[in-house]
Design an enzyme around this catalytic site. Structure first.
Site, PDB file in Angstrom:
ATOM      1  NE  ARG A 125      -4.080   0.026   1.684  1.00 46.07           N
ATOM      2  CZ  ARG A 125      -4.121   1.209   2.264  1.00 46.07           C
ATOM      3  NH1 ARG A 125      -3.314   1.483   3.276  1.00 46.07           N
ATOM      4  NH2 ARG A 125      -4.947   2.120   1.852  1.00 46.07           N
ATOM      5  CE1 TYR A 154      -4.272   1.409  -4.539  1.00 38.45           C
ATOM      6  CE2 TYR A 154      -3.820   0.448  -2.391  1.00 38.45           C
ATOM      7  CZ  TYR A 154      -4.377   0.360  -3.650  1.00 38.45           C
ATOM      8  OH  TYR A 154      -5.049  -0.778  -3.995  1.00 38.45           O
ATOM      9  CB  CYS A 193      16.844  -3.810  -5.977  1.00 33.61           C
ATOM     10  SG  CYS A 193      17.795  -5.016  -5.077  1.00 33.61           S
TER      11      CYS A 193
END
Ligand SMILES: *Cc1c(COP(=O)(O)O)cnc(C)c1O
Length: 414
Positions: free
Chosen positions: A311, A315, A342
């Site tokens: 998340r 977002y 990475c």
């Protein structure tokens, strides 16, 4: 409170987070059973005697132990794939309380859902109506359907989790709905029995939800006037929770609004909450591997990463992060909390004030929804275990994945 800080130490129910981290290792997802039950029951109690079905949106957290807890409380389920249907049935869920949402239901998924006799298909397009009708005819069964209507309200949430506006891929336009219900009525082996909507997720303003609800009952009245029998109205999910300083929409407030909008109408009311049942019921425990002090930025490198919790990178979502042991009176420093992957996008929190040492355990809060279900194996990282806390008891509800499992489905080409 079921996830709280007693005397400067984080507890999940009556179990100290430090014990859990020690016993099961980190990273690990930890859920409070009591919190999940309480959140579900708040919907149920708010409806009281009113005919209703709370259909937990499985995609928020699909662990079979969590589905089972909710099934025992009488929950229905909102699914979006054949895989989720299998999970719900394996977890003891009742097929007759399942609604099937999603824009891309395959032939095989529809076939499976019809065989299992689910309650209703939430249909998202005209083509899907024809497909369901054909398959139901082959199986010689009737399919109960509802049309997912796009009420064209602006849910004022993150664009990726807003679903109720016209330019969106979800649902059918209100103006088209009446014609499509007539089409459905004429199709073989199809019975239109409901109507549904879902305008977005993490909504913290009840006004667009009320606008959508009003459009739904208006359309229901119009459909009934044209002799289409609507037996249930499904108002979807989307209630926001508190991640940072949002004011959430409480279950009671949402249900009260629905009851007010419904007035004297007698249709069964369905809702499809996901996040508001499990979101604040879980934390992700992670250990500080390294502290890295740069000239203008400090980093905490932890053992959890964007593959475990997507998340923040997906977002730019905020999750509160704290040390599970209160390091009182030690100086606070500003840090970005990052994982070992990475990618520059691999962060869990930015610009947070914390007091930490290497080896400390941090808790990332409010990760019960769209945490584990969105996790991946990126960077060949194994999926982390999930632990359910019930008072003082800790149950492993998903074992830590093994490295062998990571590539057990792969083979070297001859
Ligand atoms: C995701 C989804 C839900 C649940 O949304 P939350 O914001 O988690 O409450 C409900 N219904 C449908 C159709 C969904 O796609």
């Amino acid at each position: 409170m079921t996830i709280n800080t007693k005397t400067g130490r984080l507890y999940i129910e009556n179990r100290a987070a430090s014990d859990i981290a020690e016993e099961f290792g980190t990273p690990c997802y930890v859920y409070s059973k009591n919190s999940i039950e309480t959140n579900f029951n708040r919907f149920k109690y708010a409806f009281g005697e009113r005919k209703n079905l709370v259909c937990y949106a499985v995609k928020a957290n699909s662990n079979i132990a969590i589905i089972n807890i909710l099934a025992q409380l009488g929950s229905g389920f909102d699914i979006v794939s054949g895989g989720e249907l299998s999970r719900v049935l394996a977890a003891g869920g009742d097929a007759s309380k399942i609604v099937f949402s999603g824009v891309g239901k395959t032939h095989a998924e529809i076939n499976y859902a019809l065989e299992q006799k689910i309650k209703c298909f939430n249909v998202e397009s005209e083509s899907e109506l024809y497909r369901i009708s054909n398959i139901a005819k082959e199986l010689n069964v009737d399919a109960d359907i509802s049309l997912r209507v796009n009420p064209d309200v602006d849910a004022k949430t993150h664009p990726y989790i807003s679903t109720g506006m016209k330019e969106n891929k979800f649902g059918v336009d209100v103006e088209d709905a009446t014609r499509l219900y007539k089409t459905a009525t004429d199709l073989p082996n199809i019975s239109p029995t409901g109507i549904d909507c879902h305008i977005g997720s993490q909504l913290t303003d009840i006004a667009p939800m009320r606008d959508a609800a009003l459009k739904m009952v208006e359309l229901t009245d119009a459909l009934i006037a044209s002799n289409i029998e609507i037996k249930h109205i499904d108002f979807g999910g989307g209630l926001g929770i508190q991640y940072e300083d949002e004011t959430p929409i409480h279950q009671e407030q949402f249900v009260e609004m629905l009851l007010e909008v419904m007035g004297g109408r007698e249709q069964e009311i369905l809702v499809e909450p996901g996040r508001s049942i499990v979101g604040n019921s879980g934390v992700l425990l992670t250990t500080v591997e390294y502290l890295k002090h740069g000239s203008n930025k400090n980093f905490i490198v932890v053992d959890a990463a964007m593959n475990d919790l997507a998340r923040p990178s997906l977002y730019n979502a905020y999750h509160h992060i704290d040390n599970i042991l209160d390091k009182e009176k030690r100086p606070l420093k500003r840090y970005d909390i990052v994982g070992p992957i990475c990618e520059t996008g691999d962060f869990l929190g930015k610009d947070r004030e914390l007091s930490v040492n290497e080896g400390d355990v941090l808790a990332i809060h409010s990760v019960g929804a769209y945490g584990m279900t969105m996790s991946s194996n990126y960077n060949s990282r194994v999926r982390v275990p999930e632990i359910l806390i019930d008072d003082t008891h800790a149950h492993v509800i998903r074992k830590k994945e093994s490295v062998e499992e990571l590539f057990s489905n792969e083979q070297i080409a001859p």
